[in-house]
Design a protein around this motif. Structure first.
Motif, mmCIF file in Angstrom:
data_model
loop_
_atom_site.group_PDB
_atom_site.id
_atom_site.type_symbol
_atom_site.label_atom_id
_atom_site.label_comp_id
_atom_site.label_asym_id
_atom_site.label_seq_id
_atom_site.Cartn_x
_atom_site.Cartn_y
_atom_site.Cartn_z
ATOM 1 N N THR A 181 3.521 -1.653 -15.587
ATOM 2 C CA THR A 181 4.146 -0.607 -14.782
ATOM 3 C C THR A 181 3.187 0.568 -14.672
ATOM 4 O O THR A 181 2.138 0.601 -15.306
ATOM 5 C CB THR A 181 5.465 -0.145 -15.410
ATOM 6 N N ALA A 182 3.542 1.569 -13.863
ATOM 7 C CA ALA A 182 2.656 2.717 -13.665
ATOM 8 C C ALA A 182 3.477 3.977 -13.498
ATOM 9 O O ALA A 182 4.653 3.943 -13.147
ATOM 10 C CB ALA A 182 1.781 2.488 -12.432
ATOM 11 N N ASP A 183 2.819 5.103 -13.734
ATOM 12 C CA ASP A 183 3.468 6.388 -13.516
ATOM 13 C C ASP A 183 3.612 6.655 -12.029
ATOM 14 O O ASP A 183 2.913 6.078 -11.202
ATOM 15 C CB ASP A 183 2.637 7.504 -14.152
ATOM 16 N N GLU A 184 4.522 7.577 -11.706
ATOM 17 C CA GLU A 184 4.747 7.898 -10.293
ATOM 18 C C GLU A 184 3.484 8.439 -9.638
ATOM 19 O O GLU A 184 3.223 8.196 -8.471
ATOM 20 C CB GLU A 184 5.878 8.917 -10.175
ATOM 21 N N ASP A 185 2.661 9.183 -10.423
ATOM 22 C CA ASP A 185 1.449 9.760 -9.857
ATOM 23 C C ASP A 185 0.466 8.678 -9.403
ATOM 24 O O ASP A 185 -0.376 8.908 -8.547
ATOM 25 C CB ASP A 185 0.756 10.665 -10.878
ATOM 26 N N ASP A 186 0.572 7.495 -10.015
ATOM 27 C CA ASP A 186 -0.352 6.416 -9.686
ATOM 28 C C ASP A 186 0.184 5.489 -8.603
ATOM 29 O O ASP A 186 -0.459 4.497 -8.264
ATOM 30 C CB ASP A 186 -0.642 5.570 -10.942
ATOM 31 N N ALA A 187 1.368 5.769 -8.063
ATOM 32 C CA ALA A 187 2.000 4.846 -7.113
ATOM 33 C C ALA A 187 1.101 4.485 -5.933
ATOM 34 O O ALA A 187 1.015 3.308 -5.557
ATOM 35 C CB ALA A 187 3.328 5.428 -6.629
ATOM 36 N N PRO A 188 0.406 5.445 -5.292
ATOM 37 C CA PRO A 188 -0.464 5.058 -4.170
ATOM 38 C C PRO A 188 -1.585 4.104 -4.596
ATOM 39 O O PRO A 188 -1.913 3.164 -3.866
ATOM 40 C CB PRO A 188 -1.035 6.404 -3.695
ATOM 41 N N ILE A 189 -2.158 4.340 -5.785
ATOM 42 C CA ILE A 189 -3.208 3.454 -6.284
ATOM 43 C C ILE A 189 -2.638 2.064 -6.566
ATOM 44 O O ILE A 189 -3.236 1.036 -6.242
ATOM 45 C CB ILE A 189 -3.845 4.033 -7.565
ATOM 46 N N VAL A 190 -1.435 2.037 -7.169
ATOM 47 C CA VAL A 190 -0.781 0.756 -7.472
ATOM 48 C C VAL A 190 -0.563 -0.041 -6.195
ATOM 49 O O VAL A 190 -0.874 -1.238 -6.120
ATOM 50 C CB VAL A 190 0.563 1.000 -8.191
ATOM 51 N N ARG A 191 -0.028 0.612 -5.167
ATOM 52 C CA ARG A 191 0.237 -0.076 -3.901
ATOM 53 C C ARG A 191 -1.059 -0.577 -3.271
ATOM 54 O O ARG A 191 -1.115 -1.688 -2.745
ATOM 55 C CB ARG A 191 0.976 0.857 -2.940
ATOM 56 N N PHE A 192 -2.097 0.263 -3.303
ATOM 57 C CA PHE A 192 -3.370 -0.113 -2.698
ATOM 58 C C PHE A 192 -3.964 -1.338 -3.396
ATOM 59 O O PHE A 192 -4.388 -2.299 -2.742
ATOM 60 C CB PHE A 192 -4.351 1.062 -2.767
ATOM 61 N N VAL A 193 -3.978 -1.333 -4.723
ATOM 62 C CA VAL A 193 -4.535 -2.457 -5.468
ATOM 63 C C VAL A 193 -3.706 -3.723 -5.244
ATOM 64 O O VAL A 193 -4.243 -4.811 -4.985
ATOM 65 C CB VAL A 193 -4.625 -2.130 -6.970
ATOM 66 N N ASN A 194 -2.376 -3.593 -5.331
ATOM 67 C CA ASN A 194 -1.517 -4.760 -5.122
ATOM 68 C C ASN A 194 -1.700 -5.352 -3.734
ATOM 69 O O ASN A 194 -1.735 -6.575 -3.552
ATOM 70 C CB ASN A 194 -0.049 -4.387 -5.329
ATOM 71 N N LYS A 195 -1.835 -4.482 -2.733
ATOM 72 C CA LYS A 195 -2.022 -4.958 -1.360
ATOM 73 C C LYS A 195 -3.354 -5.692 -1.221
ATOM 74 O O LYS A 195 -3.438 -6.729 -0.547
ATOM 75 C CB LYS A 195 -1.958 -3.806 -0.367
ATOM 76 N N LEU A 196 -4.402 -5.190 -1.876
ATOM 77 C CA LEU A 196 -5.694 -5.867 -1.820
ATOM 78 C C LEU A 196 -5.615 -7.255 -2.460
ATOM 79 O O LEU A 196 -6.161 -8.237 -1.924
ATOM 80 C CB LEU A 196 -6.763 -5.029 -2.527
ATOM 81 N N LEU A 197 -4.916 -7.360 -3.580
ATOM 82 C CA LEU A 197 -4.781 -8.664 -4.236
ATOM 83 C C LEU A 197 -4.025 -9.645 -3.341
ATOM 84 O O LEU A 197 -4.406 -10.811 -3.202
ATOM 85 C CB LEU A 197 -4.059 -8.510 -5.579
ATOM 86 N N LEU A 198 -2.953 -9.171 -2.711
ATOM 87 C CA LEU A 198 -2.178 -10.034 -1.825
ATOM 88 C C LEU A 198 -2.976 -10.425 -0.589
ATOM 89 O O LEU A 198 -2.936 -11.574 -0.142
ATOM 90 C CB LEU A 198 -0.879 -9.329 -1.418
ATOM 91 N N ASP A 199 -3.723 -9.460 -0.025
ATOM 92 C CA ASP A 199 -4.548 -9.761 1.151
ATOM 93 C C ASP A 199 -5.598 -10.818 0.813
ATOM 94 O O ASP A 199 -5.881 -11.704 1.622
ATOM 95 C CB ASP A 199 -5.244 -8.491 1.657
ATOM 96 N N ALA A 200 -6.170 -10.725 -0.377
ATOM 97 C CA ALA A 200 -7.180 -11.702 -0.786
ATOM 98 C C ALA A 200 -6.581 -13.097 -0.904
ATOM 99 O O ALA A 200 -7.193 -14.090 -0.494
ATOM 100 C CB ALA A 200 -7.794 -11.274 -2.123
ATOM 101 N N ILE A 201 -5.361 -13.178 -1.448
ATOM 102 C CA ILE A 201 -4.688 -14.479 -1.560
ATOM 103 C C ILE A 201 -4.405 -15.038 -0.175
ATOM 104 O O ILE A 201 -4.629 -16.226 0.100
ATOM 105 C CB ILE A 201 -3.386 -14.339 -2.371
ATOM 106 N N LYS A 202 -3.907 -14.185 0.733
ATOM 107 C CA LYS A 202 -3.583 -14.633 2.094
ATOM 108 C C LYS A 202 -4.813 -15.176 2.809
ATOM 109 O O LYS A 202 -4.737 -16.157 3.536
ATOM 110 C CB LYS A 202 -2.993 -13.485 2.909
#
Length: 574
Positions: A181-202
């Motif tokens: 999990t992550a702190d609220e302050d890190d939410a944009p970074i979390v979303r960006f990293v997760n999206k990159l991982l998903l894009d790579a899988i796709k």
């Protein structure tokens, strides 16, 4: 009743009674199919003994099962995402319809209860086999899986930003650990990293590179062996991206001066998870982080999907079925050695065998195989693991890589004492592998009597089936200079294809295919090794016995329209 009559039953007996095969041919085909661990119907069609329709028609009549023409349906109308793609490819089956809690599946062998039981267990419904033609099944199954992959990609692509926060990501291999999990302050970074991982899988990427520089920061995907820039986040976010990735992979976020290794597991659904092997490297302007994407389904594709030519596949399967000896797979990093080894291990992975592997690192977890992670810091090396394996009643041993004389000698001892050993070496060709062992200090007699088969390989980008076009402007003298004149295919029948590009592919290419040279250590080759022959002499002798170089195998793929001439020259150069 004699032995040959007793061997005839079921489909072979019907083929003989219908005068499609004589008795000797039917017995030989049954034996060869069994040794290759493939259905008899598949063997007969691949060997061009009978047509796919002849085999399917006889099978349907013999077992009282309907015969279905796959050309009569739209693949997109079949039940989607109901059975894992890896299971369908492994068993050569395709879902046809689902009615009243009963799934009809197209198969070439309706008597294979393993197929029926595995699919029934996964979908939780009753399963009814329907006979289909092998050649049409291969085409339809490729289209079906491709359609399902696109569905997975589109579903991942529709995730909202809020959903990207809650993707199930676990940085530990220990059961019971909570998702990161992550702190609220890190939410944009979390979303960006997760999206990159998903894009790579796709996109089917194999690696993700996070790279810091003095004035910029970039993210690149390696897709089909080629790197491509996909994002340029602000340079001041580099340290936060590195920290997030290190937290996800359970690394020490305070350590920035030394390389570290970690692992991330991303769970896409209840039945599918993707592992990422993570490595950090301190550079001048921050930590470069590379994620290797480890999709377990890549190790379960089956040998038919890897690109071996028929005689090469037969040689590999024949050696896998031997009780002892050594199989070596060689090639540079990223050439697909791991998938070739894991495919062989999957074939051998039966309840009757004890399989153990020594790996650094363990790339893909395989159920039913005892996998051991090397740890040099505590003295757990390949040689130490091998010594332990030999006290554990092994049948099959896989050594991730033979790096030194000690590991080589223990591996050879295992191969000479009733065990099948699989391993890798870093050499450029199959003949060079033999001389490499000799140069390491292994006696010539031990090399000649223990090594059974060597596979050298590369990966080439496949031409997109949807947009490739014939290349009609290549002069005949160029074809001869490139080496097409040495192939079994007549020069006038060679039709090369070129990359075009469409919405379904990347610049005209989609996916990769293996290019192989497979060297069997025959008695003549073994004799030459003991006489001190070098790699050139071994290659010349092997060619007289039917051995094809990597270049010749690549030219064959180009002549069949699977890869382009440009790709042939990129991965193989004489």
């Amino acid at each position: 009743m004699n032995a040959s009559n007793r061997a005839l039953h079921g489909l072979p007996k019907r083929l003989v009674s219908d005068a499609l095969l004589d008795e000797a041919a039917a017995i030989e085909a049954s034996k060869s199919a069994s040794q290759a661990n493939i259905p008899l119907a598949q063997y007969l069609v691949e060997q061009q003994t009978l047509s796919a329709y002849q085999v399917a028609s006889v099978t349907a009549h013999e077992f009282g099962v309907p015969l279905f023409d796959l050309n009569s349906i739209d693949i997109t109308s079949c039940p989607q995402k109901i059975v894992d793609a890896a299971l369908l490819q492994k068993h050569l089956a395709i879902p046809l319809s689902l009615k009243n809690n009963r799934l009809q599946i197209g198969v070439i062998d309706p008597t294979n209860h393993h197929v029926i039981n595995d699919i029934r267990f996964q979908v939780g419904t009753s399963v009814e086999p329907i006979v289909v033609e092998y050649d049409k099944l291969k085409i339809a199954l490729d289209a079906y899986i491709e359609n399902n992959e696109e569905d997975i990609g589109s579903s991942l692509g529709t995730l909202e930003d809020s959903q990207l926060d809650s993707i199930d990501i676990d940085g530990s291999d220990t059961p019971g650990d909570q998702a990161i999990t992550a702190d609220e302050d890190d939410a944009p970074i979390v979303r960006f990293v997760n999206k990159l991982l998903l894009d790579a899988i796709k996109k089917g990427a194999s690696d993700i590179h996070f790279e810091p520089y003095e004035m910029s920061y970039r993210v690149r995907f390696r897709t089909d062996g080629m790197l491509e820039e996909v994002a340029k986040p602000p340079v001041n976010l580099g340290s936060r991206l590195a920290a997030r990735l290190k937290v996800m992979s359970r690394m020490d976020i305070s350590e920035r001066r030394m390389p570290q290794d970690g692992r991330i597991k991303m769970r896409l659904s209840e039945r599918r998870a993707i592992d990422f092997r993570v490595n950090t490297l301190p550079t001048q302007y921050g930590e470069k982080i590379v994620l290797r994407i480890l999709d377990p389904t890549s190790a379960q594709l089956g040998i038919e999907a890897l690109g071996y030519e028929d005689d090469q596949k037969e040689a590999y399967l024949k050696t896998l079925n031997q009780p002892q000896g050594m199989i070596l797979v060689t090639g540079p990093t990223g050439s697909g050695k791991t998938v070739s080894l894991y495919t062989g291990l999957n074939i051998l992975n039966t309840p009757e065998r004890n399989l153990s592997t020594a790996e650094d690192p363990i790339e893909i977890n395989l159920e039913g195989i005892n996998q051991v992670q090397m740890n040099a810091r505590i003295g757990l090396t390949f040689s130490e693991a091998l010594r332990a394996f030999l006290r554990q009643d092994p049948d099959v041993i896989m050594v991730g890589e033979i790096r030194d004389l000690e590991t080589a000698e223990i591996s050879i001892k295992a191969a000479q004492t009733g065990h099948l050993v699989l391993s890798t070496l870093h050499t450029n060709s199959a003949p060079e592998t033999l001389t490499r062992l000799l140069n390491m200090g292994v006696p010539a007699f031990n090399v000649a009597t223990s090594v059974s088969l060597i596979i050298a390989q590369r990966l080439a980008r496949r031409l997109c089936k949807s947009c490739k076009e014939p290349a009609t402007d290549i002069p005949e003298n160029i074809l001869i200079d490139e080496g097409f004149g040495s192939l079994a295919i007549p020069l006038e029948e060679v039709t090369l294809h070129q990359a075009v590009g469409c919405k379904k592919c990347a610049k005209g290419y989609k996916g990769r295919v293996g290019i192989y040279e497979v060297l069997e250590v025959s008695p003549a080759v073994a004799k030459l090794i003991m006489e001190g022959g070098n790699s050139l002499e071994i290659a010349e002798l092997a060619k007289k016995e039917g051995f094809r170089t990597l270049r010749q195998s690549a030219l064959n793929k180009a002549a069949e329209g699977i890869i382009s001439l440009e790709e042939t020259n990129r991965v193989t150069r004489d």
